[in-house]
Write an enzyme that holds these catalytic residues in place. Structure first.
Site, mmCIF file in Angstrom:
data_model
loop_
_atom_site.group_PDB
_atom_site.id
_atom_site.type_symbol
_atom_site.label_atom_id
_atom_site.label_comp_id
_atom_site.label_asym_id
_atom_site.label_seq_id
_atom_site.Cartn_x
_atom_site.Cartn_y
_atom_site.Cartn_z
ATOM 1 N N SER A 59 0.792 -1.233 0.000
ATOM 2 C CA SER A 59 0.000 0.000 0.000
ATOM 3 C C SER A 59 0.824 1.283 0.000
ATOM 4 O O SER A 59 0.245 2.377 -0.097
ATOM 5 C CB SER A 59 -0.953 0.012 1.207
ATOM 6 O OG SER A 59 -2.052 -0.830 0.959
ATOM 7 N N LYS A 62 0.127 3.774 -2.724
ATOM 8 C CA LYS A 62 -0.885 4.826 -2.667
ATOM 9 C C LYS A 62 -0.289 6.222 -2.535
ATOM 10 O O LYS A 62 -0.990 7.221 -2.729
ATOM 11 C CB LYS A 62 -1.861 4.554 -1.519
ATOM 12 C CG LYS A 62 -2.674 3.267 -1.695
ATOM 13 C CD LYS A 62 -3.692 3.101 -0.579
ATOM 14 C CE LYS A 62 -4.550 1.863 -0.793
ATOM 15 N NZ LYS A 62 -3.895 0.627 -0.325
ATOM 16 N N SER A 114 -6.086 3.631 4.159
ATOM 17 C CA SER A 114 -5.431 2.820 3.117
ATOM 18 C C SER A 114 -6.453 1.988 2.345
ATOM 19 O O SER A 114 -6.264 0.792 2.094
ATOM 20 C CB SER A 114 -4.367 1.903 3.728
ATOM 21 O OG SER A 114 -3.494 1.420 2.731
ATOM 22 N N LYS A 226 3.297 6.178 5.763
ATOM 23 C CA LYS A 226 2.355 5.339 5.020
ATOM 24 C C LYS A 226 2.877 3.915 5.091
ATOM 25 O O LYS A 226 4.021 3.638 4.737
ATOM 26 C CB LYS A 226 2.250 5.780 3.551
ATOM 27 C CG LYS A 226 1.228 4.954 2.761
ATOM 28 C CD LYS A 226 -0.168 5.298 3.172
ATOM 29 C CE LYS A 226 -1.189 4.299 2.646
ATOM 30 N NZ LYS A 226 -1.214 3.028 3.412
#
Length: 408
Positions: A59, A62, A114, A226
């Site tokens: 993820s 992203k 997320s 993140k």
């Protein structure tokens, strides 16, 4: 105390400071297969492990998705969910076909929760499909200088052809961090998504950034992270923190849990304890002067931009500078004219360069009058030659005419 004594004491203090031996904490050992600790302002790498090796990013993908959203959309743009996003697997906020959001609302869901379904909704909104959006992602990656990256989707679900490297992910995140909206969202602890036309209940998002909100792993100055995870990729993380001029970023790929937050915590502390970034040059400051050849004139030179140096906290400060002149002077030198640049190096490592400009107009008429005078003599000399030649030629014709007359 006299000025001389004060100056001597100052020089002694500086000498002691600059020649202190570096006392580093031991370099951390990290569980991640790919790792990078870098100072973002200067680009100096402080720790690396397989920084250019390809790994599955999960993820952390992203971050690129958010970057493209910020480039292509306004925060108050309306996004209407299509048919496919609700069926995306993995983490989601359970959006519905026909549900309406603003770009701003969905960015919080994308970066804090997320949500894979939100990533696909953005892809459909901007490019029509995940596949077409991936083309935009790869184009942007190349523009940023990524050499070991290929995206196949906007969310990071496993695909053998979907990969990046720790250094490439740094380049992508650095670009995203230029946006105030991105920085604001990744430092947000919690967010409430209000009811929509398809969902009467509120949806709540909470950050999992342990560097910011966990006592065990708290790092002073932490300002964004993140995370990502799939079975195939393992755990991944991009985290940032700053103190004064020092702006650190940690990238971890294919980390094994427990280990992700331990690695990030250890690298951040290693960076702040052993390195610091200082402003070596400030834009507009006078930093050197240029002596004009064949004259007694000197031209003060100003820095065109700020320049930061990342150095060891307890290392020497032997910064070397070298002035390079790139422009020839034709006519007057004008205030603000770029004269050249200064390169800086530290312990054999290039620190960067900064253009230098003229601090004021330089009246170098004496220099150019001298050249003009030389040119004038040359031109005058040439005119004398021409005049003399004319007399010789005229005399020649006059003599010839006289001879003709005598013969007659």
């Amino acid at each position: 105390m006299g000025d001389v004594v004060k100056r001597l004491l100052f020089l002694i203090i500086i000498t002691i400071f600059c020649t202190a031996t570096a006392a580093f904490a031991s370099t951390p050992s990290v569980a991640a297969e790919g790792a990078l600790l870098i100072e973002s302002n200067t680009g100096r790498i402080l720790f690396e492990k397989n920084k250019d090796v390809k790994f599955y990013p999960a993820s952390t993908t992203k971050i690129m998705t958010a970057l493209l959203v910020l480039e292509h959309c306004q925060l108050d743009d309306k996004v209407i969910v299509g048919e496919n996003p609700p069926y995306v697997k993995g983490s989601k906020i359970y959006i519905f076909e026909g549900e309406e959001f603003t770009v701003d609302q969905l960015l919080y869901a994308l970066l804090i929760e997320s949500a894979n379904d939100v990533a696909s909704a953005f892809a459909e909104h901007i490019a029509g499909s995940d596949e077409e959006f991936a083309k935009l992602m790869n184009k942007k990656a190349k523009e940023l200088g990524c050499k070991n990256t290929n995206f196949t989707n906007p969310h990071g679900l496993y695909n053998p052809d979907h990969y990046t490297s720790a250094y490439d992910l740094y380049l992508i995140t650095k670009e995203a961090m230029k946006y105030e909206t991105y920085r604001k969202i990744v430092t947000t602890r919690s967010y409430t998504l209000e009811p929509t036309n398809k969902q009467p209940e509120r949806r709540y998002f909470h950050s999992n950034n342990r560097l910011m909100y966990n006592n065990r792993f708290h790092v002073e100055g932490a300002n964004g992270a993140k995370t990502g995870y799939t079975t195939e990729s393992g755990h991944s993380l991009v985290a940032t923190a700053y103190r004064e001029y020092t702006d650190l970023m940690v990238v971890l790929l294919c980390d094994k849990k427990p280990g992700l937050w331990e690695d990030a915590y250890a690298l951040m502390n290693y960076g702040f304890e052993n390195f610091e970034t200082v402003m070596g040059v400030a834009a507009g400051n006078l930093i050197t002067s240029l002596k004009i050849a064949n004259t007694n004139l000197e031209l003060p030179l100003k820095a065109s931009k700020d320049l930061y140096f990342t150095k060891e906290v307890k290392g020497d400060c032997d910064i070397i500078s070298s002035l390079q002149i790139i422009n020839g002077f034709k006519g007057y030198i004008l205030k603000g004219q770029t004269i050249g640049y200064i390169e800086y190096s530290y312990n054999g490592k290039n620190l960067g360069s900064v253009d230098v400009t003229a601090a004021h107009d330089l009246p170098i008429t004496s220099l150019y009058n001298y050249k003009s005078y030389n040119n004038g003599i040359k031109n005058q000399y040439n005119s004398y030659l021409l005049t003399g030649a004319a007399f010789v030629i005229a005399g020649f014709f006059a003599g010839a005419e006289l001879i003709k007359r005598r013969r007659r």
